[in-house]
Motif scaffolding. Sequence first.
Motif, short mmCIF file in Angstrom:
data_model
loop_
_atom_site.label_atom_id
_atom_site.label_comp_id
_atom_site.label_asym_id
_atom_site.label_seq_id
_atom_site.Cartn_x
_atom_site.Cartn_y
_atom_site.Cartn_z
N ARG A 29 34.28 -60.80 9.29
CA ARG A 29 33.81 -60.96 10.51
C ARG A 29 32.66 -60.91 10.89
N ARG A 30 31.64 -61.14 9.97
CA ARG A 30 30.12 -61.23 10.09
C ARG A 30 29.83 -62.69 10.79
N ARG A 31 29.12 -62.74 11.74
CA ARG A 31 29.03 -64.01 12.28
C ARG A 31 27.66 -64.39 11.94
N THR A 32 26.45 -63.69 11.89
CA THR A 32 25.37 -64.16 11.45
C THR A 32 24.92 -63.67 10.28
N GLY A 33 23.83 -64.07 9.68
CA GLY A 33 23.29 -63.69 8.46
C GLY A 33 22.49 -62.55 8.74
N GLY A 34 22.01 -61.92 7.47
CA GLY A 34 21.13 -60.82 7.71
C GLY A 34 21.98 -59.52 7.63
N LEU A 35 21.22 -58.22 7.81
CA LEU A 35 22.01 -57.12 7.75
C LEU A 35 21.95 -56.59 9.36
N ARG A 36 22.88 -55.77 9.49
CA ARG A 36 23.05 -55.02 10.86
C ARG A 36 22.18 -54.02 10.95
N ARG A 37 21.67 -53.41 12.32
CA ARG A 37 20.83 -52.53 12.37
C ARG A 37 21.58 -51.11 11.81
N GLU A 38 22.65 -50.96 12.01
CA GLU A 38 23.29 -49.86 11.51
C GLU A 38 23.50 -49.87 10.03
N GLU A 39 23.43 -50.88 9.32
CA GLU A 39 23.51 -51.07 7.92
C GLU A 39 22.21 -50.60 7.49
N VAL A 40 21.07 -50.99 7.95
CA VAL A 40 19.52 -50.66 7.56
C VAL A 40 19.55 -49.00 7.93
N ALA A 41 19.93 -48.60 8.98
CA ALA A 41 20.03 -47.14 9.15
C ALA A 41 20.55 -46.52 8.16
N ALA A 42 21.62 -46.98 7.82
CA ALA A 42 22.55 -46.26 6.67
C ALA A 42 21.83 -46.05 5.37
N LEU A 43 21.29 -47.31 5.08
CA LEU A 43 20.43 -47.48 3.78
C LEU A 43 19.19 -46.55 3.67
N SER A 44 18.49 -46.38 4.97
CA SER A 44 17.48 -45.54 5.04
C SER A 44 17.54 -43.81 5.24
N GLY A 45 18.93 -43.81 5.42
CA GLY A 45 19.24 -42.38 5.69
C GLY A 45 18.97 -41.76 7.07
N MET A 46 19.05 -42.52 8.01
CA MET A 46 18.82 -42.12 9.38
C MET A 46 19.86 -42.47 10.38
N SER A 47 19.69 -42.02 11.49
CA SER A 47 21.03 -42.58 12.58
C SER A 47 20.85 -43.96 12.86
N ALA A 48 21.62 -44.57 13.39
CA ALA A 48 21.64 -45.93 13.78
C ALA A 48 20.78 -46.03 15.21
N ASP A 49 20.90 -44.83 16.03
CA ASP A 49 20.30 -44.93 17.15
C ASP A 49 18.63 -44.74 17.08
N TYR A 50 18.27 -43.94 16.06
CA TYR A 50 16.97 -43.77 15.78
C TYR A 50 16.44 -45.19 15.36
N TYR A 51 16.91 -45.81 14.49
CA TYR A 51 16.53 -47.08 13.99
C TYR A 51 16.39 -48.09 15.16
N SER A 52 17.37 -48.35 15.90
CA SER A 52 17.68 -49.32 16.86
C SER A 52 16.30 -49.06 17.85
N ARG A 53 16.24 -47.92 18.27
CA ARG A 53 15.11 -47.59 19.10
C ARG A 53 13.85 -48.00 18.76
N ILE A 54 13.63 -47.95 17.47
CA ILE A 54 12.13 -48.45 17.09
C ILE A 54 12.17 -49.98 17.03
N GLU A 55 13.37 -50.65 16.58
CA GLU A 55 13.19 -52.21 16.58
C GLU A 55 13.24 -52.58 17.86
N GLN A 56 13.52 -51.87 18.92
CA GLN A 56 14.01 -52.25 20.40
C GLN A 56 12.54 -51.75 21.28
#
Length: 277
Positions: A29-56
């Motif tokens: 079901r992955r429509r685009t290339g690259g990682l999702r924000r929540e995946e990067v957050a999990a790999l980095s050991g932080m919440s998806a909300d925290y990482y998303s807010r930095i990127e936004q």
Amino acid sequence: MQRERLAEFLRTRREALQPEDVGLPRGRRRRTGGLRREEVAALSGMSADYYSRIEQQRGPHPSEQMLAAIARGLRLSLEERDHLFRLGGHPVPQRVQRTDHINPGMMRIFDGLGDAAAQVVSDHGETLRQTRLAVALLGDETGYTGLARSLHYRWFTDPAVRDLYDSDDHPVHSRQLTADLHRVYTRDGARSRAGTVADALLRSSAEFAELWREHPVPGPYCAAKRIRHPQVGLIELHCQTLIDPDQSQKLLVYTAEPGSESYEKLQFLSVTGGLPA
């Protein structure tokens, strides 16, 4: 902090990574290339909300620890990590003193060892990353702080650390660990991290001090080991080592001879995760 450029940099590196690069399934079901924000957050050991807010561009000023975690999660090179720190408004980490960043190539190899007992260890004996089976076999070695991050230090100051290894092998381990620390101390000098650990041990451990005075020279860094696991008993293991000279880190992979009793025990731990069945 350059908030807009930081967000852009994170987005470009996230979109450049593919799930396979970090050991994740692509899924249908992955429509685009690259990682999702929540995946990067999990790999980095932080919440998806925290990482998303930095990127936004609406998040807090990330600390050095958070930026280092993101650098590991995104598999950044040292140069990319340094750029990330500058964008985040922090000084670039000193490469001699900071050895917690893992080379992206080594991380890709590590990601492919999800079913094996493997871990990345710095020259100072600090475990930076472990697979699930390595945690089941050896315990979680990544959560220590201060001098205790170093296995060299823990071996001579915490009697519980030795319980994992066959008592007949303790003198060999003591000499090997002392020799390994002596090697790094000779290379980096008395004012290095190795010097700090050595000074602390010279004050606290007579056994270490006696071995240190002998100027021991390292043999094979990861020789065969006999683990006394509290759940399955004795496990005899071989250890293969991949060395990254630039980062002064090692990837250790523990294996047992196929068909042996130790192999069966290792397989059992891979299923149970080291928890009581």
